[in-house]
Design a protein around this motif. Structure first.
Motif, mmCIF file in Angstrom:
data_model
loop_
_atom_site.group_PDB
_atom_site.id
_atom_site.type_symbol
_atom_site.label_atom_id
_atom_site.label_comp_id
_atom_site.label_asym_id
_atom_site.label_seq_id
_atom_site.Cartn_x
_atom_site.Cartn_y
_atom_site.Cartn_z
ATOM 1 N N TYR A 1 -6.635 13.761 -1.314
ATOM 2 C CA TYR A 1 -6.412 13.537 -0.053
ATOM 3 C C TYR A 1 -5.183 12.671 1.135
ATOM 4 O O TYR A 1 -4.643 12.856 0.762
ATOM 5 C CB TYR A 1 -7.835 13.731 0.863
ATOM 6 C CG TYR A 1 -7.676 13.458 2.166
ATOM 7 C CD1 TYR A 1 -7.226 14.254 3.103
ATOM 8 C CD2 TYR A 1 -7.877 11.793 2.966
ATOM 9 C CE1 TYR A 1 -7.702 14.286 4.227
ATOM 10 C CE2 TYR A 1 -7.371 12.478 4.296
ATOM 11 C CZ TYR A 1 -6.981 12.499 4.831
ATOM 12 O OH TYR A 1 -6.961 12.858 6.075
ATOM 13 N N LEU A 2 -5.448 11.498 -0.058
ATOM 14 C CA LEU A 2 -3.850 10.143 0.077
ATOM 15 C C LEU A 2 -3.333 10.567 0.008
ATOM 16 O O LEU A 2 -2.283 10.589 0.972
ATOM 17 C CB LEU A 2 -5.103 9.031 -0.096
ATOM 18 C CG LEU A 2 -6.382 8.430 0.311
ATOM 19 C CD1 LEU A 2 -7.162 6.589 -0.194
ATOM 20 C CD2 LEU A 2 -5.836 8.271 1.917
ATOM 21 N N ARG A 3 -2.838 10.933 -2.000
ATOM 22 C CA ARG A 3 -1.418 11.609 -2.431
ATOM 23 C C ARG A 3 -1.200 12.392 -0.920
ATOM 24 O O ARG A 3 0.738 12.116 -0.522
ATOM 25 C CB ARG A 3 -2.095 11.645 -3.030
ATOM 26 C CG ARG A 3 -0.406 11.986 -4.196
ATOM 27 C CD ARG A 3 -0.321 12.208 -5.256
ATOM 28 N NE ARG A 3 -0.070 11.179 -5.856
ATOM 29 C CZ ARG A 3 1.074 10.388 -5.832
ATOM 30 N NH1 ARG A 3 1.657 10.596 -5.501
ATOM 31 N NH2 ARG A 3 0.411 8.811 -6.342
ATOM 32 N N ASP A 4 -1.809 13.560 -0.818
ATOM 33 C CA ASP A 4 -1.383 15.127 0.273
ATOM 34 C C ASP A 4 -1.513 13.941 1.279
ATOM 35 O O ASP A 4 0.043 14.543 2.046
ATOM 36 C CB ASP A 4 -2.521 15.746 0.509
ATOM 37 C CG ASP A 4 -1.849 16.838 1.141
ATOM 38 O OD1 ASP A 4 -1.178 18.395 0.694
ATOM 39 O OD2 ASP A 4 -1.928 16.963 2.263
ATOM 40 N N ARG A 5 -1.791 13.364 2.499
ATOM 41 C CA ARG A 5 -1.006 12.892 3.285
ATOM 42 C C ARG A 5 -0.274 11.726 3.661
ATOM 43 O O ARG A 5 0.660 11.728 4.351
ATOM 44 C CB ARG A 5 -2.653 12.514 4.497
ATOM 45 C CG ARG A 5 -3.438 13.803 4.556
ATOM 46 C CD ARG A 5 -2.959 14.831 5.485
ATOM 47 N NE ARG A 5 -4.395 16.125 6.012
ATOM 48 C CZ ARG A 5 -3.852 16.947 5.909
ATOM 49 N NH1 ARG A 5 -2.637 17.074 4.974
ATOM 50 N NH2 ARG A 5 -4.614 17.185 6.138
ATOM 51 N N LEU A 6 -0.520 10.413 2.524
ATOM 52 C CA LEU A 6 0.293 9.668 2.720
ATOM 53 C C LEU A 6 1.817 10.163 2.165
ATOM 54 O O LEU A 6 2.966 10.693 2.558
ATOM 55 C CB LEU A 6 0.209 8.865 1.770
ATOM 56 C CG LEU A 6 -1.403 7.620 2.251
ATOM 57 C CD1 LEU A 6 -1.579 6.954 1.280
ATOM 58 C CD2 LEU A 6 -0.821 6.627 3.519
ATOM 59 N N GLU A 7 2.093 11.162 1.412
ATOM 60 C CA GLU A 7 2.905 11.731 0.694
ATOM 61 C C GLU A 7 3.670 12.465 2.327
ATOM 62 O O GLU A 7 5.173 12.019 2.012
ATOM 63 C CB GLU A 7 3.210 12.685 0.040
ATOM 64 C CG GLU A 7 2.895 12.225 -1.652
ATOM 65 C CD GLU A 7 3.214 13.183 -2.917
ATOM 66 O OE1 GLU A 7 2.681 14.313 -2.747
ATOM 67 O OE2 GLU A 7 2.851 12.828 -3.610
ATOM 68 N N ARG A 8 3.082 12.678 3.028
ATOM 69 C CA ARG A 8 3.899 13.602 4.351
ATOM 70 C C ARG A 8 4.319 12.432 5.700
ATOM 71 O O ARG A 8 5.085 12.749 6.163
ATOM 72 C CB ARG A 8 2.702 14.357 5.105
ATOM 73 C CG ARG A 8 2.091 15.371 4.413
ATOM 74 C CD ARG A 8 1.221 16.459 4.777
ATOM 75 N NE ARG A 8 0.337 17.272 4.663
ATOM 76 C CZ ARG A 8 0.411 18.525 4.515
ATOM 77 N NH1 ARG A 8 0.077 18.643 5.839
ATOM 78 N NH2 ARG A 8 -0.351 19.172 4.302
#
Length: 266
Positions: free
Chosen positions: A178-185
């Motif tokens: 989750y954090l990777r997906d959102r922080l990449e955005r």
């Protein structure tokens, strides 16, 4: 009169930066972020006591009721509602036309290779982690972690395995996926994401003492790198489940064989 459908809000594929930021804050506030805050407060409180950290203890799977049947009921409910939070995070990651579970690699399409990688990760993390815990106990900077009840009943092991699965899914899906997906955005770089998530994982386990912070930070870095490289979270979930299952189920034996390291202080 026309309906302003476009004003209803951004779709999952075009979330605004502000919306992503608020979503991250809210998800963390009701899940691992909340636990991390309580964990840090617990560490501060333990450090301020007159007793050393080494003479204190933390229970991972405490009994929730003195009556066996109700203890089982409460344990199952606790696991269920914890997994409901994981389900909510998976739902947030779901996008039209895609399968979030397959996209994060939480499926059985490559179970053979996932299992092999999971076993390797469990060994790479588990053996040094055990040594770090022992050193932390000897130095007095790690509390005695009571991983499971010493008076085990027939239903204890299945519940402990379910607790291990719950911990693995909660931490790996939220910290890693989750954090990777959102922080990449939000435009964060790869290593900034890995180190930030690892730091949060360390804070999440701070109630166990300083050794646990270091150990879980390293685990978070290794797991974050592996997920970026492999693109699958299943090996991480398998490794984490194995680590916690061995720790939970094997704790009574470890406490009997090495009471100075594993048994709770008297």
């Amino acid at each position: 009169m026309t309906d302003n459908v476009a004003d209803a809000g951004p779709t999952s594929g075009t979330l605004s930066r502000a919306r992503i930021g608020w979503e991250i804050c809210l998800v963390l506030a009701i899940s691992v972020g909340q636990s991390a805050v309580y964990s840090l407060v617990a560490l501060i409180r333990a450090a301020l006591r007159t007793q050393s950290l080494g003479s204190q203890q933390a229970q991972l799977n405490p009994t929730l009721d003195n009556v066996a049947v109700w203890n089982v009921v409460y344990q199952l409910l606790d696991i269920f509602f914890s997994l409901a939070l994981v389900g909510m995070v998976v739902y947030l990651l779901w996008e039209p036309g895609t399968n979030a579970l397959r996209r994060m690699g939480l499926d059985f399409t490559r179970f053979g290779s996932d299992l092999g990688r999971g076993l390797l990760l469990a060994a790479v993390i588990g053996i040094p982690g055990l040594g770090l815990y022992a050193v932390g106990r000897m130095m007095g900077i790690t509390v005695s972690v009571v991983a499971s009840p010493l008076d085990a009943a027939w239903w204890t092991i299945p519940l402990l395995i379910l607790s291990a699965i719950r911990a693995a899914l909660t931490e790996e899906i939220i910290f890693i996926v989750y954090l990777r997906d959102r922080l990449e955005r939000l435009g964060w770089g790869n290593w900034t994401i890995i180190l930030s998530a690892a730091a949060l994982r360390g804070a999440y386990h701070a109630y166990q003492g300083y050794g646990a912070i270091v150990g879980n930070f390293v685990m978070g870095v290794v797991f974050g790198w592996c997920y970026k490289r492999w693109g699958r979270v299943m090996p991480l979930v398998i490794a984490h489940t194995l680590l916690d299952t061995v720790a939970f189920v094997g704790y009574p034996l470890a406490a009997a064989l090495w009471p100075g390291v594993f048994a709770p202080p008297k």
